[in-house]
Design a protein around this motif. Structure first.
Motif, mmCIF file in Angstrom:
data_model
loop_
_atom_site.group_PDB
_atom_site.id
_atom_site.type_symbol
_atom_site.label_atom_id
_atom_site.label_comp_id
_atom_site.label_asym_id
_atom_site.label_seq_id
_atom_site.Cartn_x
_atom_site.Cartn_y
_atom_site.Cartn_z
ATOM 1 N N SER A 117 -35.390 17.628 28.049
ATOM 2 C CA SER A 117 -33.944 17.882 28.302
ATOM 3 C C SER A 117 -33.586 16.281 26.827
ATOM 4 C CB SER A 117 -33.023 17.768 29.663
ATOM 5 O OG SER A 117 -32.083 17.449 29.578
ATOM 6 N N SER A 118 -32.636 17.021 26.369
ATOM 7 C CA SER A 118 -32.887 15.751 24.828
ATOM 8 C C SER A 118 -31.920 14.880 25.728
ATOM 9 C CB SER A 118 -31.431 16.663 24.784
ATOM 10 O OG SER A 118 -30.392 16.861 25.420
ATOM 11 N N PRO B 186 -36.526 18.898 22.962
ATOM 12 C CA PRO B 186 -35.684 17.909 22.817
ATOM 13 C C PRO B 186 -35.595 18.238 21.018
ATOM 14 C CG PRO B 186 -37.210 16.034 22.863
ATOM 15 C CD PRO B 186 -37.314 17.910 23.811
ATOM 16 N N GLY C 109 -34.167 21.661 24.337
ATOM 17 C CA GLY C 109 -33.573 20.655 26.198
ATOM 18 C C GLY C 109 -34.504 21.836 26.752
ATOM 19 N N PRO D 146 -24.658 16.553 16.856
ATOM 20 C CA PRO D 146 -25.079 16.144 18.167
ATOM 21 C C PRO D 146 -25.861 15.645 18.582
ATOM 22 C CG PRO D 146 -27.373 17.943 17.680
ATOM 23 C CD PRO D 146 -26.131 18.004 15.994
ATOM 24 N N ALA D 147 -25.465 15.012 19.537
ATOM 25 C CA ALA D 147 -25.705 13.225 20.241
ATOM 26 C C ALA D 147 -25.134 13.882 21.813
ATOM 27 C CB ALA D 147 -24.534 12.312 19.527
ATOM 28 N N LEU D 148 -25.843 12.860 22.212
ATOM 29 C CA LEU D 148 -25.444 12.145 23.215
ATOM 30 C C LEU D 148 -25.234 10.905 23.968
ATOM 31 C CD1 LEU D 148 -29.187 13.399 25.168
ATOM 32 C CD2 LEU D 148 -26.677 14.566 26.103
ATOM 33 N N MET E 33 -22.552 16.886 25.149
ATOM 34 C CA MET E 33 -21.303 17.190 24.042
ATOM 35 C C MET E 33 -20.063 16.535 24.479
ATOM 36 S SD MET E 33 -22.093 21.442 25.313
ATOM 37 C CE MET E 33 -22.746 20.678 27.292
ATOM 38 N N VAL F 291 -29.739 22.538 31.446
ATOM 39 C CA VAL F 291 -29.590 21.625 31.456
ATOM 40 C C VAL F 291 -28.720 21.732 30.621
ATOM 41 C CG1 VAL F 291 -29.421 18.946 31.239
ATOM 42 C CG2 VAL F 291 -31.436 19.654 32.696
ATOM 43 N N PHE F 292 -27.231 22.534 31.131
ATOM 44 C CA PHE F 292 -26.046 22.853 30.364
ATOM 45 C C PHE F 292 -26.408 22.971 29.024
ATOM 46 C CE2 PHE F 292 -24.766 18.000 31.997
ATOM 47 C CZ PHE F 292 -23.495 18.686 32.398
ATOM 48 N N LEU G 46 -30.459 24.793 18.228
ATOM 49 C CA LEU G 46 -30.990 23.205 18.593
ATOM 50 C C LEU G 46 -32.104 23.665 19.057
ATOM 51 C CD1 LEU G 46 -28.362 22.032 21.364
ATOM 52 C CD2 LEU G 46 -28.554 21.179 19.368
ATOM 53 N N VAL H 295 -26.674 8.922 20.304
ATOM 54 C CA VAL H 295 -27.604 9.367 19.686
ATOM 55 C C VAL H 295 -27.353 10.882 19.327
ATOM 56 C CG1 VAL H 295 -30.358 9.418 19.799
ATOM 57 C CG2 VAL H 295 -28.557 7.359 21.729
ATOM 58 N N ARG H 296 -27.742 10.353 17.699
ATOM 59 C CA ARG H 296 -28.197 11.807 17.290
ATOM 60 C C ARG H 296 -29.537 12.087 16.972
ATOM 61 N NH1 ARG H 296 -26.591 14.087 11.778
ATOM 62 N NH2 ARG H 296 -25.691 16.421 12.138
ATOM 63 N N TRP H 297 -29.787 13.382 17.414
ATOM 64 C CA TRP H 297 -30.260 14.521 17.031
ATOM 65 C C TRP H 297 -31.850 13.287 17.299
ATOM 66 C CZ3 TRP H 297 -30.053 18.960 16.392
ATOM 67 C CH2 TRP H 297 -29.542 19.602 15.441
ATOM 68 N N ALA H 298 -31.802 12.982 18.656
ATOM 69 C CA ALA H 298 -33.401 12.516 19.407
ATOM 70 C C ALA H 298 -34.054 13.005 19.210
ATOM 71 C CB ALA H 298 -32.652 12.128 20.926
HETATM 72 N N1 SAH Z 1 -30.282 22.327 27.166
HETATM 73 C C1 SAH Z 1 -29.707 21.249 26.628
HETATM 74 C C2 SAH Z 1 -28.476 20.600 26.003
HETATM 75 C C3 SAH Z 1 -27.866 22.141 25.888
HETATM 76 S S1 SAH Z 1 -25.996 21.373 25.569
HETATM 77 C C4 SAH Z 1 -30.801 19.730 27.160
HETATM 78 O O1 SAH Z 1 -31.310 19.836 28.271
HETATM 79 O O2 SAH Z 1 -31.017 19.065 25.769
HETATM 80 C C5 SAH Z 1 -25.348 20.659 23.871
HETATM 81 C C6 SAH Z 1 -25.707 19.758 23.778
HETATM 82 O O3 SAH Z 1 -27.127 18.947 24.252
HETATM 83 C C7 SAH Z 1 -25.598 19.174 22.852
HETATM 84 O O4 SAH Z 1 -24.043 18.861 22.229
HETATM 85 C C8 SAH Z 1 -25.814 17.152 22.570
HETATM 86 O O5 SAH Z 1 -24.801 17.111 23.810
HETATM 87 C C9 SAH Z 1 -27.442 17.310 23.546
HETATM 88 N N2 SAH Z 1 -28.329 17.403 22.119
HETATM 89 C C10 SAH Z 1 -29.029 17.798 22.552
HETATM 90 N N3 SAH Z 1 -30.609 18.588 21.990
HETATM 91 C C11 SAH Z 1 -30.313 16.518 21.765
HETATM 92 C C12 SAH Z 1 -31.115 16.060 20.974
HETATM 93 N N4 SAH Z 1 -32.024 15.933 20.457
HETATM 94 N N5 SAH Z 1 -30.264 14.228 21.057
HETATM 95 C C13 SAH Z 1 -28.865 13.858 20.745
HETATM 96 N N6 SAH Z 1 -28.225 15.087 21.558
HETATM 97 C C14 SAH Z 1 -28.634 16.371 21.867
#
Ligand code: SAH
Length: 511
Positions: free
Chosen positions: A131-132, A25, A102, A235-237, A179, A106-107, A50, A205-208
């Protein structure tokens, strides 16, 4: 190295294969052992936006490293092109690491890429990553499951709001939305409309897991507004569910001593790794700013002459890890080896001594204080009169040691074995840190040459916007000579000591 097995210790690499690898992440320490091993063996690394810079930089020097990221509308490379690149490189016998933020499945479109490779008959493997969603859970204090609060967790994409059946997700569970930050107002409205309580705790949460992680926590109903007010960007979750309410109990990352402190590290890139890592583990946002690079001395003749008559010396003295490395490399190049070294070896401090011990060389003397004056003092007790002493060190260094040793009656030869220069890349980095962005809260100086080169790079008035932390009195004196205000000086003149001094200063400033 620690206990982590590295590439050199593993079996032979199978070329002509694609590895879909999860980069984790953001925090580079969350990379898996397997991912690290493959990165170090890869011929070609294709990475996304990412995948963290620190992780990408772990690729072997021989590897071709290519950015193929997609940042919303801006695509460096289309998905079709990425697929073609992977297939072609594997066909040409190369070991390809397709590095994804991540976890690849996963996406991350990892599934699509694997399908394509399978259809083309390209050998591939998938290496999971953290994963993030899991990174966010751990580093933002959001235990995704808890017996008292949830029975299920759903990972859902917020990319296409219309395409998701939000009604089915509005139950008593934890939702992790990828996303979804930009469509958060619509997502929240829909969930509430379908019966999710507006008071449900929620967080974005941004940049976890990184030093610049940002968390905005609120009720579901108010989160979109709060995200907007705080200016939180992708990017944030987004995490929604009762467990978000446990955050205040189980949060640990925000309590690390250097959390919220940006710290520029001026050491050479080849040396900065362990110190950067230590600072990161203390919660700092580490900003690499290598102001030094080591290159051969302008003239090898003094070193070569000394190497040709090494047995004549009673003592060999090293004043840095670099001195050890560069001297021994030259020794080998001149057709000699460790058997030719003088009988006694002195090191200025523990890092230099450790480097020697790693080569199974016994260190006869390390002074109590890790500076030249103290080393000379310690040698005095050894009756140096008439002894021949070789000092292997940087081309440009203080006169103290040779002068002191000569005063004690030793015959001193100085062998310059390396020289430091200002790397080209530092100019852009300095501009980024002091002009384009908020200046680093701290700048660490780990030697006089870092102070000297930093001064050449950033004018003193601009540097005053950061606080300077110095590894010891010699470095501090040089920094002051160049007009810098040194705010903190380590008590023990090592990077450990410097990290400790920073923690104390940070505690003082927040307490
Ligand atoms: N495969 C990745 C996800 C890819 S989709 C995983 O497993 O984490 C991309 C999305 O993941 C971003 O738009 C955001 O929502 C999330 N993301 C990825 N890294 C992140 C991080 N460090 N902090 C917060 N959100 C993150």
């Amino acid at each position: 190295m620690g206990a982590v097995p590295v590439a050199e210790e593993s079996g032979p690499a199978i070329a002509g294969k694609v590895y879909l690898v999860g980069a984790g992440p953001g925090d580079p320490d969350l990379l898996t052992v397997r991912s690290l091993e493959l990165l170090r063996r890869a011929d070609l690394v294709l990475y996304d936006n990412l995948a963290s810079r620190e992780v990408v930089s772990l690729a072997a020097p021989h590897a071709e490293v290519r950015y193929v990221g997609k940042k919303r509308a801006v695509h460096a490379c289309s998905q079709g092109e990425i697929n073609r690149l992977m297939v072609a490189a594997a066909g040409a016998g190369r070991l390809v690491v397709r590095l994804k933020g991540g976890d690849p499945y996963v996406f991350g479109r990892g599934g699509e890429e694997a399908q394509r490779l399978a259809a083309r008959g390209v050998p591939f493997e998938v290496v999971p990553g953290v994963s993030s969603a899991l990174g966010v859970a751990a580093y933002a204090g959001l235990p995704l499951t808890h017996r008292d609060h949830t029975q299920a967790v759903t990972f859902v994409t917020g990319h296409d709001v219309e395409g998701v059946d939000w009604a089915s997700l509005a139950g008593r569970q934890t939702l992790v939305i990828f996303m979804g930050l930009l469509s958060l107002p619509r997502i929240a409205r829909r969930l509430i409309k379908h019966g999710l309580c507006p008071e449900t705790p929620a967080a974005a949460v941004r940049w976890a897991t990184r030093g610049d992680q940002e968390v905005v926590a609120e009720t579901l109903a108010r989160l979109p507004e709060e995200v907007k007010r705080c200016g939180l960007k992708p990017p944030a979750l987004v995490v929604i569910g009762e467990i978000v309410g446990l955050r205040h109990e189980v949060e640990w990352f925000d309590r690390l001593p250097l959390r919220g402190h940006s710290v520029a590290v001026t050491r050479a890139a080849s040396q900065a790794g362990p110190f950067c890592r230590q600072l990161r583990r203390l919660g700092a946002l580490v900003l690499p700013l290598p102001v030094l690079e080591f290159v051969p001395p302008s003239d090898w003749s003094a070193a070569d002459w000394a190497i040709s008559r090494l047995r004549n010396y009673e003592w060999l003295i090293f004043t840095s890890v670099n001195g050890v490395n560069h001297f021994l490399e030259r020794l080998e190049r001149r057709g000699r080896d460790l058997r030719d070294l003088p009988r006694r070896i002195a090191a200025i401090g523990p890092a230099t001594a450790d480097r020697l011990r790693a080569l199974h060389l016994r260190v006869d003397l390390v002074p109590e204080q890790y500076v030249a004056e103290s080393l000379a003092g310690a040698l005095e007790g050894r009756g140096l009169a008439g002894n021949r002493v070789l000092l292997a060190r940087a081309e440009r260094a203080r006169d103290v040691l040779p002068k002191e040793l000569a005063r004690l009656g030793a015959e001193v030869d100085v062998a310059p074995v390396y020289r430091t220069i200002l790397p080209d890349s530092s100019v852009g980095l300095a501009r980024k840190h002091w002009i384009d962005q908020a200046p680093p809260r701290w700048v660490t100086l780990t030697s006089s040459s870092t102070a000297r080169n930093l001064a050449a790079l950033v004018p003193p008035d601009r540097l005053r916007r950061s606080r300077i932390a110095s590894i010891g009195p010699v470095t501090t004196a040089t920094a002051r000579e160049f007009g810098m205000d040194v705010a903190v000086e380590a008590e023990t003149f090592t990077t450990d000591g410097l990290a400790r001094a920073l923690c104390e200063a940070a505690q003082g400033s927040s307490g």
